[in-house]
Design a protein around this motif. Structure first.
Motif, mmCIF file in Angstrom:
data_model
loop_
_atom_site.group_PDB
_atom_site.id
_atom_site.type_symbol
_atom_site.label_atom_id
_atom_site.label_comp_id
_atom_site.label_asym_id
_atom_site.label_seq_id
_atom_site.Cartn_x
_atom_site.Cartn_y
_atom_site.Cartn_z
ATOM 1 N N LEU A 1 -7.128 24.592 0.752
ATOM 2 C CA LEU A 1 -6.344 23.393 1.028
ATOM 3 C C LEU A 1 -7.129 22.316 1.765
ATOM 4 C CD1 LEU A 1 -2.980 25.018 2.147
ATOM 5 C CD2 LEU A 1 -3.474 23.904 -0.019
ATOM 6 N N THR A 2 -8.357 22.629 2.179
ATOM 7 C CA THR A 2 -9.135 21.627 2.913
ATOM 8 C C THR A 2 -9.669 20.530 2.007
ATOM 9 O OG1 THR A 2 -11.132 22.967 2.679
ATOM 10 C CG2 THR A 2 -9.818 23.257 4.688
ATOM 11 N N GLU A 3 -9.751 20.800 0.717
ATOM 12 C CA GLU A 3 -10.196 19.779 -0.232
ATOM 13 C C GLU A 3 -9.076 18.762 -0.441
ATOM 14 O OE1 GLU A 3 -11.243 21.775 -3.784
ATOM 15 O OE2 GLU A 3 -12.713 23.058 -2.810
ATOM 16 N N PRO A 4 -9.416 17.497 -0.646
ATOM 17 C CA PRO A 4 -8.370 16.493 -0.896
ATOM 18 C C PRO A 4 -7.624 16.811 -2.193
ATOM 19 C CG PRO A 4 -10.472 15.436 -0.472
ATOM 20 C CD PRO A 4 -10.735 16.897 -0.568
ATOM 21 N N SER A 5 -6.392 16.387 -2.259
ATOM 22 C CA SER A 5 -5.570 16.612 -3.434
ATOM 23 C C SER A 5 -6.147 15.874 -4.641
ATOM 24 C CB SER A 5 -4.146 16.129 -3.168
ATOM 25 O OG SER A 5 -3.363 16.249 -4.323
ATOM 26 N N THR B 1 -1.822 22.021 6.981
ATOM 27 C CA THR B 1 -1.423 23.316 6.428
ATOM 28 C C THR B 1 -2.616 24.246 6.310
ATOM 29 O OG1 THR B 1 0.326 22.204 5.195
ATOM 30 C CG2 THR B 1 -0.243 24.429 4.502
ATOM 31 N N ALA B 2 -3.781 23.702 5.945
ATOM 32 C CA ALA B 2 -4.993 24.517 5.853
ATOM 33 C C ALA B 2 -5.379 25.065 7.222
ATOM 34 C CB ALA B 2 -6.136 23.696 5.268
ATOM 35 N N ALA B 3 -5.242 24.248 8.252
ATOM 36 C CA ALA B 3 -5.576 24.705 9.596
ATOM 37 C C ALA B 3 -4.595 25.766 10.089
ATOM 38 C CB ALA B 3 -5.589 23.525 10.564
ATOM 39 N N GLN B 4 -3.330 25.637 9.718
ATOM 40 C CA GLN B 4 -2.329 26.596 10.176
ATOM 41 C C GLN B 4 -2.427 27.923 9.453
ATOM 42 O OE1 GLN B 4 1.343 24.505 9.602
ATOM 43 N NE2 GLN B 4 1.212 23.444 11.577
ATOM 44 N N GLY C 1 0.794 -1.220 0.000
ATOM 45 C CA GLY C 1 0.000 0.000 0.000
ATOM 46 C C GLY C 1 0.827 1.271 0.000
ATOM 47 N N ALA C 2 1.999 1.247 -0.625
ATOM 48 C CA ALA C 2 2.908 2.397 -0.597
ATOM 49 C C ALA C 2 2.270 3.630 -1.231
ATOM 50 C CB ALA C 2 4.214 2.056 -1.306
ATOM 51 N N ALA C 3 1.658 3.480 -2.395
ATOM 52 C CA ALA C 3 1.062 4.636 -3.079
ATOM 53 C C ALA C 3 -0.139 5.157 -2.297
ATOM 54 C CB ALA C 3 0.652 4.244 -4.493
ATOM 55 N N ASP C 4 -0.916 4.265 -1.723
ATOM 56 C CA ASP C 4 -2.069 4.685 -0.928
ATOM 57 C C ASP C 4 -1.633 5.458 0.319
ATOM 58 O OD1 ASP C 4 -3.741 3.398 -2.747
ATOM 59 O OD2 ASP C 4 -3.659 1.512 -1.623
ATOM 60 N N LYS C 5 -0.569 4.981 0.962
ATOM 61 C CA LYS C 5 -0.077 5.657 2.162
ATOM 62 C C LYS C 5 0.453 7.044 1.844
ATOM 63 C CE LYS C 5 1.268 1.444 4.572
ATOM 64 N NZ LYS C 5 2.402 0.635 5.044
ATOM 65 N N VAL C 6 1.153 7.185 0.724
ATOM 66 C CA VAL C 6 1.694 8.492 0.355
ATOM 67 C C VAL C 6 0.568 9.450 0.018
ATOM 68 C CG1 VAL C 6 3.100 9.703 -1.356
ATOM 69 C CG2 VAL C 6 3.911 7.588 -0.371
ATOM 70 N N ALA C 7 -0.465 8.977 -0.676
ATOM 71 C CA ALA C 7 -1.604 9.840 -1.001
ATOM 72 C C ALA C 7 -2.341 10.274 0.263
ATOM 73 C CB ALA C 7 -2.558 9.117 -1.950
ATOM 74 N N ALA C 8 -2.515 9.359 1.210
ATOM 75 C CA ALA C 8 -3.176 9.715 2.470
ATOM 76 C C ALA C 8 -2.330 10.697 3.270
ATOM 77 C CB ALA C 8 -3.434 8.453 3.294
ATOM 78 N N ARG C 9 -1.017 10.489 3.280
ATOM 79 C CA ARG C 9 -0.124 11.407 3.990
ATOM 80 C C ARG C 9 -0.164 12.797 3.354
ATOM 81 N NH1 ARG C 9 4.867 8.941 3.482
ATOM 82 N NH2 ARG C 9 4.174 7.457 5.039
ATOM 83 N N ARG C 10 -0.243 12.857 2.029
ATOM 84 C CA ARG C 10 -0.309 14.150 1.333
ATOM 85 C C ARG C 10 -1.585 14.897 1.719
ATOM 86 N NH1 ARG C 10 1.525 16.891 -3.273
ATOM 87 N NH2 ARG C 10 -0.121 17.969 -4.388
ATOM 88 N N ASN C 11 -2.699 14.188 1.784
ATOM 89 C CA ASN C 11 -3.960 14.835 2.172
ATOM 90 C C ASN C 11 -3.926 15.285 3.633
ATOM 91 O OD1 ASN C 11 -5.192 14.691 -0.336
ATOM 92 N ND2 ASN C 11 -5.948 12.627 0.045
ATOM 93 N N ALA C 12 -3.278 14.515 4.493
ATOM 94 C CA ALA C 12 -3.174 14.907 5.898
ATOM 95 C C ALA C 12 -2.323 16.159 6.058
ATOM 96 C CB ALA C 12 -2.587 13.760 6.719
ATOM 97 N N VAL C 13 -1.241 16.240 5.315
ATOM 98 C CA VAL C 13 -0.381 17.424 5.372
ATOM 99 C C VAL C 13 -1.122 18.645 4.849
ATOM 100 C CG1 VAL C 13 1.702 18.473 4.382
ATOM 101 C CG2 VAL C 13 1.782 16.161 5.303
ATOM 102 N N ARG C 14 -1.919 18.444 3.797
ATOM 103 C CA ARG C 14 -2.709 19.573 3.278
ATOM 104 C C ARG C 14 -3.728 20.047 4.310
ATOM 105 N NH1 ARG C 14 -3.294 20.636 -2.281
ATOM 106 N NH2 ARG C 14 -5.509 20.955 -1.944
ATOM 107 N N ALA C 15 -4.326 19.131 5.050
ATOM 108 C CA ALA C 15 -5.298 19.526 6.072
ATOM 109 C C ALA C 15 -4.635 20.294 7.207
ATOM 110 C CB ALA C 15 -6.012 18.289 6.615
#
Length: 88
Positions: A52-56, A43-46, A27-41
């Motif tokens: 940035l609240t929308e998923p990539s 960053t949106a909060a900060q 699940g390497a690609a899935d984990k990276v995509a989920a991590r990218r969306n978490a970082v965007r969330a």
């Protein structure tokens, strides 16, 4: 000679890493995509940027595509390293 060996090792590492993402090993690609969306969330909060609240738009398919490109290009790098190492 050292440069050729380094290119060969980088080529082999690229093949392994590209295969991991291309074939979604563990699940390497899935984990990276989920991590990218978490970082965007986060960053949106900060930054209070609601855009940035929308998923990539780049999902797991994007990371699998990049993994495929790396997987196909890395043997050329490894071969170039072998050629350079044998010419010296």
């Amino acid at each position: 000679m050292v440069e050729g060996i380094a290119l060969f090792i980088l080529g082999l590492a690229g093949v392994a890493g590209g295969a991991m993402f291309l074939f979604n090993v563990r699940g390497a690609a899935d984990k990276v995509a989920a991590r990218r969306n978490a970082v965007r969330a986060v960053t949106a909060a900060q930054t209070m940027n609601l855009g940035l609240t929308e998923p990539s738009r780049f999902g797991a398919w994007f990371f699998r595509l990049i993994g495929g490109i790396v997987f196909l290009g890395s043997p050329l790098l490894a071969f170039a390293g072998l050629v350079i190492a044998t010419l010296d």
